[in-house]
Design a protein around this motif. Structure first.
Motif, PDB file in Angstrom:
ATOM      1  N   PRO A   1      -7.195   1.940   6.840  1.00  0.00           N
ATOM      2  CA  PRO A   1      -6.954   2.068   8.281  1.00  0.00           C
ATOM      3  C   PRO A   1      -6.275   0.817   8.840  1.00  0.00           C
ATOM      4  CG  PRO A   1      -9.162   2.807   7.729  1.00  0.00           C
ATOM      5  CD  PRO A   1      -8.593   2.177   6.487  1.00  0.00           C
ATOM      6  N   GLY A   2      -5.194   1.020   9.584  1.00  0.00           N
ATOM      7  CA  GLY A   2      -4.517  -0.095  10.244  1.00  0.00           C
ATOM      8  C   GLY A   2      -3.703  -0.981   9.315  1.00  0.00           C
ATOM      9  N   TYR A   3      -3.450  -0.527   8.085  1.00  0.00           N
ATOM     10  CA  TYR A   3      -2.729  -1.393   7.142  1.00  0.00           C
ATOM     11  C   TYR A   3      -1.293  -1.678   7.588  1.00  0.00           C
ATOM     12  CZ  TYR A   3       0.112   2.399   5.106  1.00  0.00           C
ATOM     13  OH  TYR A   3       1.009   3.412   4.891  1.00  0.00           O
ATOM     14  N   ASP A   4      -0.741  -0.827   8.458  1.00  0.00           N
ATOM     15  CA  ASP A   4       0.621  -1.018   8.943  1.00  0.00           C
ATOM     16  C   ASP A   4       0.661  -1.504  10.387  1.00  0.00           C
ATOM     17  OD1 ASP A   4      -0.437   1.277  10.012  1.00  0.00           O
ATOM     18  OD2 ASP A   4       1.322   2.524   9.627  1.00  0.00           O
ATOM     19  N   SER A   5      -0.467  -1.980  10.889  1.00  0.00           N
ATOM     20  CA  SER A   5      -0.563  -2.405  12.290  1.00  0.00           C
ATOM     21  C   SER A   5      -0.679  -3.922  12.417  1.00  0.00           C
ATOM     22  CB  SER A   5      -1.786  -1.752  12.959  1.00  0.00           C
ATOM     23  OG  SER A   5      -2.069  -2.366  14.196  1.00  0.00           O
ATOM     24  N   VAL A   6       0.234  -4.513  13.166  1.00  0.00           N
ATOM     25  CA  VAL A   6       0.157  -5.953  13.423  1.00  0.00           C
ATOM     26  C   VAL A   6      -1.109  -6.293  14.193  1.00  0.00           C
ATOM     27  CG1 VAL A   6       1.256  -7.883  14.647  1.00  0.00           C
ATOM     28  CG2 VAL A   6       2.664  -6.265  13.373  1.00  0.00           C
ATOM     29  N   TYR A   7      -1.536  -5.385  15.082  1.00  0.00           N
ATOM     30  CA  TYR A   7      -2.732  -5.647  15.874  1.00  0.00           C
ATOM     31  C   TYR A   7      -3.982  -5.697  14.998  1.00  0.00           C
ATOM     32  CZ  TYR A   7       0.455  -4.510  19.648  1.00  0.00           C
ATOM     33  OH  TYR A   7       1.531  -4.498  20.489  1.00  0.00           O
ATOM     34  N   THR A   8      -4.052  -4.828  14.004  1.00  0.00           N
ATOM     35  CA  THR A   8      -5.181  -4.866  13.074  1.00  0.00           C
ATOM     36  C   THR A   8      -5.162  -6.158  12.268  1.00  0.00           C
ATOM     37  OG1 THR A   8      -5.235  -2.453  12.886  1.00  0.00           O
ATOM     38  CG2 THR A   8      -6.298  -3.706  11.137  1.00  0.00           C
TER      39      THR A   8
ATOM     40  N   PHE B   1       0.809  -1.210   0.000  1.00  0.00           N
ATOM     41  CA  PHE B   1       0.000   0.000   0.000  1.00  0.00           C
ATOM     42  C   PHE B   1       0.849   1.270   0.000  1.00  0.00           C
ATOM     43  CE2 PHE B   1      -3.391  -2.904   1.720  1.00  0.00           C
ATOM     44  CZ  PHE B   1      -4.228  -2.788   0.608  1.00  0.00           C
ATOM     45  N   ASP B   2       2.026   1.210   0.604  1.00  0.00           N
ATOM     46  CA  ASP B   2       2.925   2.372   0.525  1.00  0.00           C
ATOM     47  C   ASP B   2       3.390   2.591  -0.914  1.00  0.00           C
ATOM     48  OD1 ASP B   2       2.706   3.011   3.169  1.00  0.00           O
ATOM     49  OD2 ASP B   2       4.636   2.173   3.783  1.00  0.00           O
ATOM     50  N   GLU B   3       3.603   1.488  -1.630  1.00  0.00           N
ATOM     51  CA  GLU B   3       3.988   1.594  -3.038  1.00  0.00           C
ATOM     52  C   GLU B   3       2.840   2.209  -3.850  1.00  0.00           C
ATOM     53  OE1 GLU B   3       6.773   0.969  -6.174  1.00  0.00           O
ATOM     54  OE2 GLU B   3       7.030   0.611  -4.009  1.00  0.00           O
ATOM     55  N   GLU B   4       1.603   1.836  -3.506  1.00  0.00           N
ATOM     56  CA  GLU B   4       0.445   2.421  -4.177  1.00  0.00           C
ATOM     57  C   GLU B   4       0.357   3.919  -3.896  1.00  0.00           C
ATOM     58  OE1 GLU B   4      -2.393   0.758  -6.111  1.00  0.00           O
ATOM     59  OE2 GLU B   4      -0.446  -0.192  -6.470  1.00  0.00           O
ATOM     60  N   ALA B   5       0.577   4.283  -2.621  1.00  0.00           N
ATOM     61  CA  ALA B   5       0.530   5.700  -2.255  1.00  0.00           C
ATOM     62  C   ALA B   5       1.596   6.494  -3.000  1.00  0.00           C
ATOM     63  CB  ALA B   5       0.714   5.848  -0.744  1.00  0.00           C
ATOM     64  N   LEU B   6       2.782   5.920  -3.102  1.00  0.00           N
ATOM     65  CA  LEU B   6       3.875   6.593  -3.795  1.00  0.00           C
ATOM     66  C   LEU B   6       3.528   6.798  -5.276  1.00  0.00           C
ATOM     67  CD1 LEU B   6       6.750   7.668  -3.239  1.00  0.00           C
ATOM     68  CD2 LEU B   6       7.621   5.431  -3.962  1.00  0.00           C
TER      69      LEU B   6
ATOM     70  N   HIS C   1      -0.846  14.545   2.018  1.00  0.00           N
ATOM     71  CA  HIS C   1      -1.910  15.223   2.755  1.00  0.00           C
ATOM     72  C   HIS C   1      -3.281  14.725   2.308  1.00  0.00           C
ATOM     73  CE1 HIS C   1      -1.810  17.446  -1.043  1.00  0.00           C
ATOM     74  NE2 HIS C   1      -3.043  17.832  -0.775  1.00  0.00           N
ATOM     75  N   ILE C   2      -3.324  14.002   1.182  1.00  0.00           N
ATOM     76  CA  ILE C   2      -4.582  13.435   0.693  1.00  0.00           C
ATOM     77  C   ILE C   2      -4.902  12.172   1.486  1.00  0.00           C
ATOM     78  CG2 ILE C   2      -5.776  12.421  -1.289  1.00  0.00           C
ATOM     79  CD1 ILE C   2      -3.899  14.057  -3.087  1.00  0.00           C
ATOM     80  N   VAL C   3      -6.078  12.140   2.069  1.00  0.00           N
ATOM     81  CA  VAL C   3      -6.506  10.961   2.824  1.00  0.00           C
ATOM     82  C   VAL C   3      -7.323  10.070   1.899  1.00  0.00           C
ATOM     83  CG1 VAL C   3      -7.824  10.115   4.792  1.00  0.00           C
ATOM     84  CG2 VAL C   3      -6.526  12.251   4.975  1.00  0.00           C
ATOM     85  N   ASP C   4      -6.800   8.909   1.568  1.00  0.00           N
ATOM     86  CA  ASP C   4      -7.499   7.954   0.710  1.00  0.00           C
ATOM     87  C   ASP C   4      -7.407   6.581   1.369  1.00  0.00           C
ATOM     88  OD1 ASP C   4      -8.256   6.101  -1.310  1.00  0.00           O
ATOM     89  OD2 ASP C   4      -7.833   7.607  -2.845  1.00  0.00           O
ATOM     90  N   TYR C   5      -8.504   6.170   1.998  1.00  0.00           N
ATOM     91  CA  TYR C   5      -8.495   4.942   2.781  1.00  0.00           C
ATOM     92  C   TYR C   5      -8.524   3.681   1.922  1.00  0.00           C
ATOM     93  CZ  TYR C   5      -9.187   7.751   6.955  1.00  0.00           C
ATOM     94  OH  TYR C   5      -9.026   8.658   7.976  1.00  0.00           O
ATOM     95  N   ASN C   6      -8.698   3.825   0.624  1.00  0.00           N
ATOM     96  CA  ASN C   6      -8.577   2.660  -0.240  1.00  0.00           C
ATOM     97  C   ASN C   6      -7.130   2.430  -0.646  1.00  0.00           C
ATOM     98  OD1 ASN C   6     -11.320   1.543  -0.815  1.00  0.00           O
ATOM     99  ND2 ASN C   6     -11.706   3.673  -1.358  1.00  0.00           N
ATOM    100  N   ILE C   7      -6.366   3.517  -0.730  1.00  0.00           N
ATOM    101  CA  ILE C   7      -4.939   3.391  -1.061  1.00  0.00           C
ATOM    102  C   ILE C   7      -4.128   3.052   0.188  1.00  0.00           C
ATOM    103  CG2 ILE C   7      -2.907   4.653  -1.860  1.00  0.00           C
ATOM    104  CD1 ILE C   7      -4.687   6.147  -3.794  1.00  0.00           C
ATOM    105  N   GLN C   8      -4.471   3.667   1.301  1.00  0.00           N
ATOM    106  CA  GLN C   8      -3.830   3.366   2.587  1.00  0.00           C
ATOM    107  C   GLN C   8      -4.922   3.089   3.619  1.00  0.00           C
ATOM    108  OE1 GLN C   8      -1.394   7.084   2.499  1.00  0.00           O
ATOM    109  NE2 GLN C   8       0.363   5.745   2.850  1.00  0.00           N
TER     110      GLN C   8
END
Length: 301
Positions: free
Chosen positions: A48-55, A25-30, A39-46
């Motif tokens: 919520p919790g995509y970088d969280s082990v707990y999620t 997803f970071d590659e997609e954001a880049l 500054h653009i919030v796009d929850y399909n590209i990044q």
């Protein structure tokens, strides 16, 4: 092409899957946003919790999470929500950038559909910025149902010749319907509007609520013994007679052994490794109390 298989994810896969999801997803954001910290919030590209082990652990435990394997190599993951027997949702699909463009995604969609032959309706959403995704899903037979500048929703209907249950309601208008002494055991609700619905004297034992908007909902006189609340935004929630970011939460007249607050029984509660800036007990700054405590400890050394 090497064999692609789907294997049920386990909790001990969480760290590896999280690392791969973050990389994808970071590659997609880049690519689509120009930077990982846009500054653009796009929850399909990044998401919520995509970088969280707990999620990831939560999703493995509560959703249907498969590892995508290319022979013996982990190359991605796909997360599903299956509602009843006929409806499925592809919550997330991610493939290591090193293995994209090789037909892996297409085969994963086919394997998912094959694994759930009774599911006749699949839905998902993606970002309109991800032009590659739009082409991919439409190539796989998905049709657009809703579109905004932030999101494109897709649906795919599969005609498999299987008998349709007489209790299946799809695209129905049941507004103002009343159910009294009705047996709705094991029923499933998905992609439905229940705004303003009233549930009274209902047995919801073992029920599951996921991906639900409960904003401004009243929950009162409930027995939630043994229930679990995971990954829930409860900003501004108020608990009385019976946990949180942004807007404050109020606790009054609660028995919360193992926690802490006002007129509450909090035997053996502990606070560890927490930001206690501005925290007070009976009007006394906890930070100042701790500072005094540390000074006293130093005097004794």
């Amino acid at each position: 092409m090497a064999q692609i298989t789907l294997l049920q994810a386990r909790l001990d896969d969480a760290e590896q899957l999280t690392s791969m999801m973050k990389k994808t997803f970071d590659e997609e954001a880049l690519h689509w946003l120009g930077t990982v910290d846009s500054h653009i919030v796009d929850y399909n590209i990044q998401p919520p919790g995509y970088d969280s082990v707990y999620t990831t652990r939560y999703m493995i435990e509560e959703l249907t999470y498969y590892k995508i394997m290319l022979e013996e190599q982990l190359v991605g993951g796909v997360i599903l929500t299956i509602t009843g027997k006929r409806f499925g949702r592809i919550d997330r699909i991610f493939i290591d950038p090193a293995y994209q463009g090789q037909g892996v995604g297409s085969e994963v969609i086919r394997l998912v559909e094959k694994a759930y032959p009774s599911v006749t309706t699949w839905d998902l959403e993606t970002s309109p910025r991800q032009k590659g995704n739009l082409h991919f899903y439409e190539k796989m037979g998905f049709e657009r149902t809703f579109e905004t500048e932030d999101e494109v929703c897709y649906i795919k209907r599969i005609r498999n010749g299987m008998a349709v249950s007489e209790n299946a309601f799809e695209s129905c208008n049941l507004e103002d319907a009343t159910f009294y002494q009705a047996n709705l055991a094991n029923s499933a609700f998905s992609n439905s509007t229940l705004a303003g619905a009233h549930f009274s004297n209902i047995n919801l034992r073992g029920a599951k609520f996921q991906n639900i908007n409960f904003r401004s909902t009243l929950l009162a006189d409930l027995n939630l013994s043994g229930s679990r609340v995971k990954h829930v935004d409860m900003s501004g929630v108020e608990f009385k007679d019976t946990t949180i970011e942004d807007a404050p939460v109020s606790f009054e007249r609660c028995e919360l052994m193992g926690t802490r607050f006002t007129n509450c029984k909090m035997v053996d509660v502990e606070i560890n490794a927490c930001d206690i800036s501005g925290m007070k007990i009976d009007g006394v700054s906890v930070e100042e109390l701790l500072e005094v405590y540390r000074m006293e400890i130093k005097k004794k050394v």
